[in-house]
Design a protein around this motif. Structure first.
Motif, PDB file in Angstrom:
ATOM      1  N   GLU A  10       0.805  -1.214   0.000  1.00 32.31           N
ATOM      2  CA  GLU A  10       0.000   0.000   0.000  1.00 32.31           C
ATOM      3  C   GLU A  10       0.847   1.276   0.000  1.00 32.31           C
ATOM      4  O   GLU A  10       0.572   2.217  -0.749  1.00 32.31           O
ATOM      5  CB  GLU A  10      -0.921  -0.010   1.222  1.00 32.31           C
ATOM      6  CG  GLU A  10      -1.881   1.142   1.272  1.00 32.31           C
ATOM      7  CD  GLU A  10      -2.840   1.081   2.447  1.00 32.31           C
ATOM      8  OE1 GLU A  10      -3.722   1.947   2.514  1.00 32.31           O
ATOM      9  OE2 GLU A  10      -2.704   0.183   3.302  1.00 32.31           O
ATOM     10  N   VAL A  11       1.887   1.297   0.823  1.00 35.03           N
ATOM     11  CA  VAL A  11       2.752   2.483   0.898  1.00 35.03           C
ATOM     12  C   VAL A  11       3.443   2.717  -0.443  1.00 35.03           C
ATOM     13  O   VAL A  11       3.418   3.820  -0.994  1.00 35.03           O
ATOM     14  CB  VAL A  11       3.777   2.351   2.041  1.00 35.03           C
ATOM     15  CG1 VAL A  11       4.829   3.450   1.965  1.00 35.03           C
ATOM     16  CG2 VAL A  11       3.073   2.372   3.393  1.00 35.03           C
ATOM     17  N   PHE A  15       3.044   5.982  -3.064  1.00 42.41           N
ATOM     18  CA  PHE A  15       4.188   6.822  -3.419  1.00 42.41           C
ATOM     19  C   PHE A  15       4.528   6.684  -4.904  1.00 42.41           C
ATOM     20  O   PHE A  15       4.881   7.674  -5.554  1.00 42.41           O
ATOM     21  CB  PHE A  15       5.399   6.482  -2.554  1.00 42.41           C
ATOM     22  CG  PHE A  15       5.389   7.160  -1.216  1.00 42.41           C
ATOM     23  CD1 PHE A  15       6.072   8.347  -1.021  1.00 42.41           C
ATOM     24  CD2 PHE A  15       4.686   6.625  -0.150  1.00 42.41           C
ATOM     25  CE1 PHE A  15       6.056   8.989   0.210  1.00 42.41           C
ATOM     26  CE2 PHE A  15       4.658   7.250   1.081  1.00 42.41           C
ATOM     27  CZ  PHE A  15       5.343   8.438   1.263  1.00 42.41           C
ATOM     28  N   THR A  69      10.104  -0.493   1.592  1.00 43.30           N
ATOM     29  CA  THR A  69       8.742  -0.484   2.123  1.00 43.30           C
ATOM     30  C   THR A  69       8.270  -1.909   2.394  1.00 43.30           C
ATOM     31  O   THR A  69       7.133  -2.263   2.107  1.00 43.30           O
ATOM     32  CB  THR A  69       7.774   0.232   1.153  1.00 43.30           C
ATOM     33  OG1 THR A  69       7.855  -0.401  -0.129  1.00 43.30           O
ATOM     34  CG2 THR A  69       8.104   1.708   1.022  1.00 43.30           C
ATOM     35  N   LEU A  95      11.515   3.314   4.929  1.00 45.94           N
ATOM     36  CA  LEU A  95      10.194   3.708   5.419  1.00 45.94           C
ATOM     37  C   LEU A  95       9.569   2.645   6.318  1.00 45.94           C
ATOM     38  O   LEU A  95       8.392   2.748   6.669  1.00 45.94           O
ATOM     39  CB  LEU A  95       9.254   3.998   4.242  1.00 45.94           C
ATOM     40  CG  LEU A  95       9.629   5.173   3.354  1.00 45.94           C
ATOM     41  CD1 LEU A  95       8.591   5.362   2.254  1.00 45.94           C
ATOM     42  CD2 LEU A  95       9.773   6.437   4.166  1.00 45.94           C
ATOM     43  N   ASN A  96      10.329   1.647   6.695  1.00 49.47           N
ATOM     44  CA  ASN A  96       9.802   0.566   7.513  1.00 49.47           C
ATOM     45  C   ASN A  96       9.585   1.033   8.945  1.00 49.47           C
ATOM     46  O   ASN A  96      10.339   1.842   9.465  1.00 49.47           O
ATOM     47  CB  ASN A  96      10.772  -0.622   7.478  1.00 49.47           C
ATOM     48  CG  ASN A  96      11.060  -1.026   6.049  1.00 49.47           C
ATOM     49  OD1 ASN A  96      10.150  -1.346   5.306  1.00 49.47           O
ATOM     50  ND2 ASN A  96      12.317  -0.967   5.654  1.00 49.47           N
ATOM     51  N   LEU A 122       6.669   7.362   8.664  1.00 50.44           N
ATOM     52  CA  LEU A 122       5.384   7.821   8.140  1.00 50.44           C
ATOM     53  C   LEU A 122       4.426   8.105   9.286  1.00 50.44           C
ATOM     54  O   LEU A 122       4.231   7.264  10.164  1.00 50.44           O
ATOM     55  CB  LEU A 122       4.770   6.749   7.239  1.00 50.44           C
ATOM     56  CG  LEU A 122       5.465   6.521   5.908  1.00 50.44           C
ATOM     57  CD1 LEU A 122       4.961   5.253   5.248  1.00 50.44           C
ATOM     58  CD2 LEU A 122       5.254   7.715   5.006  1.00 50.44           C
ATOM     59  N   VAL A 126      -1.678   5.998   5.121  1.00 46.63           N
ATOM     60  CA  VAL A 126      -1.337   6.136   3.704  1.00 46.63           C
ATOM     61  C   VAL A 126      -2.492   5.593   2.875  1.00 46.63           C
ATOM     62  O   VAL A 126      -2.991   4.499   3.135  1.00 46.63           O
ATOM     63  CB  VAL A 126      -0.043   5.364   3.364  1.00 46.63           C
ATOM     64  CG1 VAL A 126       0.234   5.394   1.870  1.00 46.63           C
ATOM     65  CG2 VAL A 126       1.119   5.928   4.143  1.00 46.63           C
ATOM     66  N   THR A 133      -0.836  12.205   5.075  1.00 45.13           N
ATOM     67  CA  THR A 133       0.346  11.479   5.486  1.00 45.13           C
ATOM     68  C   THR A 133       1.521  12.439   5.522  1.00 45.13           C
ATOM     69  O   THR A 133       1.765  13.159   4.559  1.00 45.13           O
ATOM     70  CB  THR A 133       0.668  10.337   4.498  1.00 45.13           C
ATOM     71  OG1 THR A 133      -0.464   9.486   4.411  1.00 45.13           O
ATOM     72  CG2 THR A 133       1.870   9.546   4.950  1.00 45.13           C
ATOM     73  N   LEU A 135       5.678  12.615   6.089  1.00 47.23           N
ATOM     74  CA  LEU A 135       6.892  11.816   6.062  1.00 47.23           C
ATOM     75  C   LEU A 135       7.991  12.588   6.776  1.00 47.23           C
ATOM     76  O   LEU A 135       8.319  13.701   6.381  1.00 47.23           O
ATOM     77  CB  LEU A 135       7.291  11.523   4.607  1.00 47.23           C
ATOM     78  CG  LEU A 135       8.595  10.789   4.357  1.00 47.23           C
ATOM     79  CD1 LEU A 135       8.626   9.440   5.059  1.00 47.23           C
ATOM     80  CD2 LEU A 135       8.806  10.611   2.862  1.00 47.23           C
TER      81      LEU A 135
END
Length: 176
Positions: A10-11, A15, A69, A95-96, A122, A126, A133, A135
């Protein structure tokens, strides 16, 4: 500019759509590519967004920014696997949702390849309609990367700290 995603859920799909809308080439690797119906499932996640689904080495080759991700339980292993394909001049944005210690371990793995590490956190949902969202980016290269992503791609991003682990700590405390 070319971006790559390691893990395409999804993330990454959200993006990727933002980057593709600005004319950026998008590549991705996901373990689903190793499953018989994986490519079709990934294409469904991408929707109308043009994403080149490739093996790991191909996806990372030539990428200016690589976004990790993947799920938290494989973030460290994914960084280790990618290390052989990363080169100087590339930026790894993690981004984890891992803790600060894991972020620092991943930073060391990425740094050994010659690529630079940027911590990502994040805030907010998202892909949820109406949700904003944000970042947060951290680490010595976070400010430069935040400017690039905000000015060049219109992302809601800001630099949080030059110290790796601070953005993740903030996210964890905020979530409690």
């Amino acid at each position: 500019m070319r971006v790559a995603f390691v893990g395409f859920g999804e993330v990454a799909s959200a993006f990727a759509a933002a980057f593709a809308a600005r004319g950026t080439a998008v590549a991705a690797y996901d373990v689903l590519l190793e499953q018989p119906d994986g490519r079709a499932r990934l294409a469904a996640r991408a929707g109308k967004t043009a994403v080149a689904f490739q093996d790991l080495g191909q996806a990372l080759r030539g990428a200016d920014i690589v976004f990790s991700t993947v799920t938290t339980n494989v973030a460290h292993d994914a960084a280790r696997a990618c290390g052989a394909h990363l080169v100087s001049g590339q930026t790894w944005v993690d981004l984890n949702a891992t803790g600060p210690d894991v972020k620092r371990e991943i930073a060391a793995l990425v740094g050994a390849s010659g690529a630079v590490f940027v911590e990502g956190a994040l805030l907010g949902a998202v892909g949820v309609s109406g949700a904003q969202t944000e970042l947060l980016l951290g680490g010595p290269h976070g400010a430069r990367t935040a400017r690039l992503l905000a000015e060049g791609y219109g992302l809601n991003v800001r630099h949080y700290s030059d110290e790796i682990g601070k953005a993740s700590t903030y996210k964890m405390l905020r979530s409690v």
